[in-house]
Enzyme design. Structure first.
Site, PDB file in Angstrom:
ATOM      1  N   TYR A   1       4.302 -58.002  36.810  1.00 13.80           N
ATOM      2  CA  TYR A   1       3.919 -56.683  37.314  1.00 13.80           C
ATOM      3  C   TYR A   1       2.798 -56.087  36.455  1.00 13.80           C
ATOM      4  O   TYR A   1       1.748 -55.682  36.972  1.00 13.80           O
ATOM      5  CB  TYR A   1       5.135 -55.737  37.327  1.00 13.80           C
TER       6      TYR A   1
ATOM      7  N   THR B   1      -0.380 -48.633  35.019  1.00 13.71           N
ATOM      8  CA  THR B   1       0.963 -48.465  34.445  1.00 13.71           C
ATOM      9  C   THR B   1       0.980 -48.709  32.941  1.00 13.71           C
ATOM     10  O   THR B   1       0.169 -49.488  32.422  1.00 13.71           O
ATOM     11  CB  THR B   1       1.944 -49.455  35.117  1.00 13.71           C
TER      12      THR B   1
HETATM   13  N1  UFG Z   1      18.140 -47.603  32.543  1.00 13.62           N
HETATM   14  C1  UFG Z   1      19.515 -47.650  32.368  1.00 13.62           C
HETATM   15  N2  UFG Z   1      20.277 -47.773  33.469  1.00 13.62           N
HETATM   16  C2  UFG Z   1      19.763 -47.878  34.735  1.00 13.62           C
HETATM   17  C3  UFG Z   1      18.363 -47.815  34.902  1.00 13.62           C
HETATM   18  C4  UFG Z   1      17.570 -47.671  33.777  1.00 13.62           C
HETATM   19  O1  UFG Z   1      20.019 -47.591  31.245  1.00 13.62           O
HETATM   20  O2  UFG Z   1      20.543 -48.034  35.684  1.00 13.62           O
HETATM   21  C5  UFG Z   1      17.288 -47.445  31.351  1.00 13.62           C
HETATM   22  C6  UFG Z   1      16.318 -48.606  31.187  1.00 13.62           C
HETATM   23  O3  UFG Z   1      16.914 -49.644  30.469  1.00 13.62           O
HETATM   24  C7  UFG Z   1      15.163 -47.926  30.440  1.00 13.62           C
HETATM   25  C8  UFG Z   1      15.199 -46.477  30.960  1.00 13.62           C
HETATM   26  O4  UFG Z   1      16.483 -46.305  31.538  1.00 13.62           O
HETATM   27  O5  UFG Z   1      15.447 -47.895  29.080  1.00 13.62           O
HETATM   28  C9  UFG Z   1      14.149 -46.216  32.022  1.00 13.62           C
HETATM   29  O6  UFG Z   1      14.253 -47.219  33.016  1.00 13.62           O
HETATM   30  P1  UFG Z   1      13.494 -47.149  34.408  1.00 13.62           P
HETATM   31  O7  UFG Z   1      13.917 -48.346  35.189  1.00 13.62           O
HETATM   32  O8  UFG Z   1      13.701 -45.800  35.009  1.00 13.62           O
HETATM   33  O9  UFG Z   1      11.975 -47.232  34.024  1.00 13.62           O
HETATM   34  P2  UFG Z   1      11.197 -48.340  33.149  1.00 13.62           P
HETATM   35  O10 UFG Z   1      10.909 -47.704  31.838  1.00 13.62           O
HETATM   36  O11 UFG Z   1      11.869 -49.640  33.135  1.00 13.62           O
HETATM   37  O12 UFG Z   1       9.933 -48.568  34.069  1.00 13.62           O
HETATM   38  C10 UFG Z   1       8.811 -47.775  34.010  1.00 13.62           C
HETATM   39  C11 UFG Z   1       8.104 -47.817  35.346  1.00 13.62           C
HETATM   40  C12 UFG Z   1       7.565 -49.189  35.594  1.00 13.62           C
HETATM   41  C13 UFG Z   1       6.749 -49.634  34.418  1.00 13.62           C
HETATM   42  C14 UFG Z   1       7.553 -49.550  33.163  1.00 13.62           C
HETATM   43  C15 UFG Z   1       6.725 -49.892  31.961  1.00 13.62           C
HETATM   44  O13 UFG Z   1       8.974 -47.444  36.386  1.00 13.62           O
HETATM   45  O14 UFG Z   1       6.771 -49.172  36.754  1.00 13.62           O
HETATM   46  O15 UFG Z   1       8.007 -48.240  32.991  1.00 13.62           O
HETATM   47  O16 UFG Z   1       7.515 -50.570  31.043  1.00 13.62           O
HETATM   48  F1  UFG Z   1       6.378 -50.915  34.581  1.00 13.62           F
END
Ligand code: UFG
Length: 325
Positions: free
Chosen positions: A140, A116
């Site tokens: 994680y 990841t």
């Molecule tokens: N977001 C929102 N609202 C929501 C959900 C997400 O604004 O309800 C935003 C988050 O703050 C982030 C973006 O959308 O800025 C993407 O969020 P995700 O939860 O879809 O994905 P992440 O970037 O947090 O997570 C991904 C992978 C993880 C990994 C991570 C690395 O899913 O497995 O990137 O930082 F660990």
């Protein structure tokens, strides 16, 4: 005929992989405990329900003999990993070590590992290439980095061959509409936006509009699940051909970043629906920008993402969402 074991083959990315392997003439077996995966998502090959932490289960499955193992079975929620680190170290590290031990005992020496972008932690520069320091900021990310480090040591000591693939933001759905994302609870942006568009959620929380980005929302690199699977298939080929170092790792993203607001705008265009949003505080641990430099995967594996432009990816995810009850 290549014979591949897919651990976690009933999950989001694993199920797409099983389909790709099945369609390209490989013999495929899925091992999954169905703790978060779905039996009906396994469209090809044999299915074994069992815990990869159970050595007797592993011995029974691995004694069938495989050319390689692909490992998708892990816990993936950053927030939960902070609350329940023991669960993450146990599942993502201890059980993976057990899988590697069992593989070695059965003489299986080729491994493709789902890693990841979270292994990098707070980006020091962008886009992120493979030379970027790996300093994860949550359990994680640390669990995945630990396994990467184990694989480097196993390559040196045992000649164990592996490719770790560091996904940025996995998204999209099967282009033929058979498979898609079904996490419970769903925490990922694109399915949540589309569930609001479909009328299954009242609104989307936007976590922070005060980031140092052009529109103030976080930027991510969304990569289509089928493109991730193509990278796995290429990694498998390279392992089979004996190409490259014994321990390799690649960053998998489109190389293009999109803000949360751009995702919402594109989802509204694709669905023809409006998405109600509620501005919320920043989510702890979210870096402002995470974008991959996928050059090395292109050069060494010949990887070319086909579906990872944002509109196509959201179109595929939307088709999947609209088919859900
Ligand atoms: N977001 C929102 N609202 C929501 C959900 C997400 O604004 O309800 C935003 C988050 O703050 C982030 C973006 O959308 O800025 C993407 O969020 P995700 O939860 O879809 O994905 P992440 O970037 O947090 O997570 C991904 C992978 C993880 C990994 C991570 C690395 O899913 O497995 O990137 O930082 F660990």
């Amino acid at each position: 005929m290549l014979n591949v074991l897919v651990v976690g083959g009933a999950g989001f990315i694993g199920s797409h992989m099983v389909k790709m392997l099945g369609q390209t003439g490989c013999r495929v077996t899925t091992l999954d405990d169905l703790s978060s995966g779905h039996r009906d998502a396994v469209l090809y090959g044999d299915f074994v329900q069992g815990d990869m932490g159970d050595r007797a289960v592993l011995d029974a499955v691995l004694s069938r003999g495989f050319d390689a193992v692909m490992h998708f079975a892990s816990f993936i929620q950053v927030g939960e990993s902070v609350q329940k680190p023991a669960l993450y170290y146990q599942n993502n590290v201890v059980k993976t070590l057990g899988l590697l031990d069992a593989m070695r005992a059965h003489g299986i020496q080729r491994f493709v590992f789902s890693s990841t972008a979270a292994t990098f932690g707070e980006p020091q520069y962008s886009p992120i290439d493979e030379k970027h320091p790996q300093q994860p900021v949550n359990p994680y990310g640390r669990t995945k980095l630990m396994v990467e480090q184990v694989l480097a040591d196993y390559a040196l000591a045992y000649g164990f061959r592996s490719v770790s693939l560091r996904y940025f933001n996995a998204a999209g759905a099967d282009p033929e509409g058979q498979l898609g994302e079904r996490h419970d609870p769903e925490t990922h942006l694109i399915p949540l936006v589309l569930q609001v568009a479909a009328g299954r959620r009242p609104h989307l929380q936007v976590f922070g509009r005060d980031y140092d980005t052009p529109d103030g929302t976080c930027i991510r690199d969304y990569v289509h699940v089928t493109d991730l699977c193509s990278a796995h298939a290429l990694a498998l080929q390279s392992l089979m051909a004996g190409q490259g170092a014994d321990c390799q790792a690649y960053n998998l993203g489109s190389g293009h970043g999109f803000s949360v607001q751009e995702v919402i705008d594109t989802a509204q265009k694709v669905s023809g629906r409006s998405v109600a949003v509620m501005d919320s505080p920043r989510r702890p641990g979210d870096p402002s920008r995470l974008v991959a430099d996928p050059t090395m995967a292109r050069q060494n594996l010949g990887w070319q993402p086909q579906h990872s432009d944002l509109r196509t990816l959201i179109e595929h995810a939307w088709r999947w969402e609209t088919r859900q009850a």
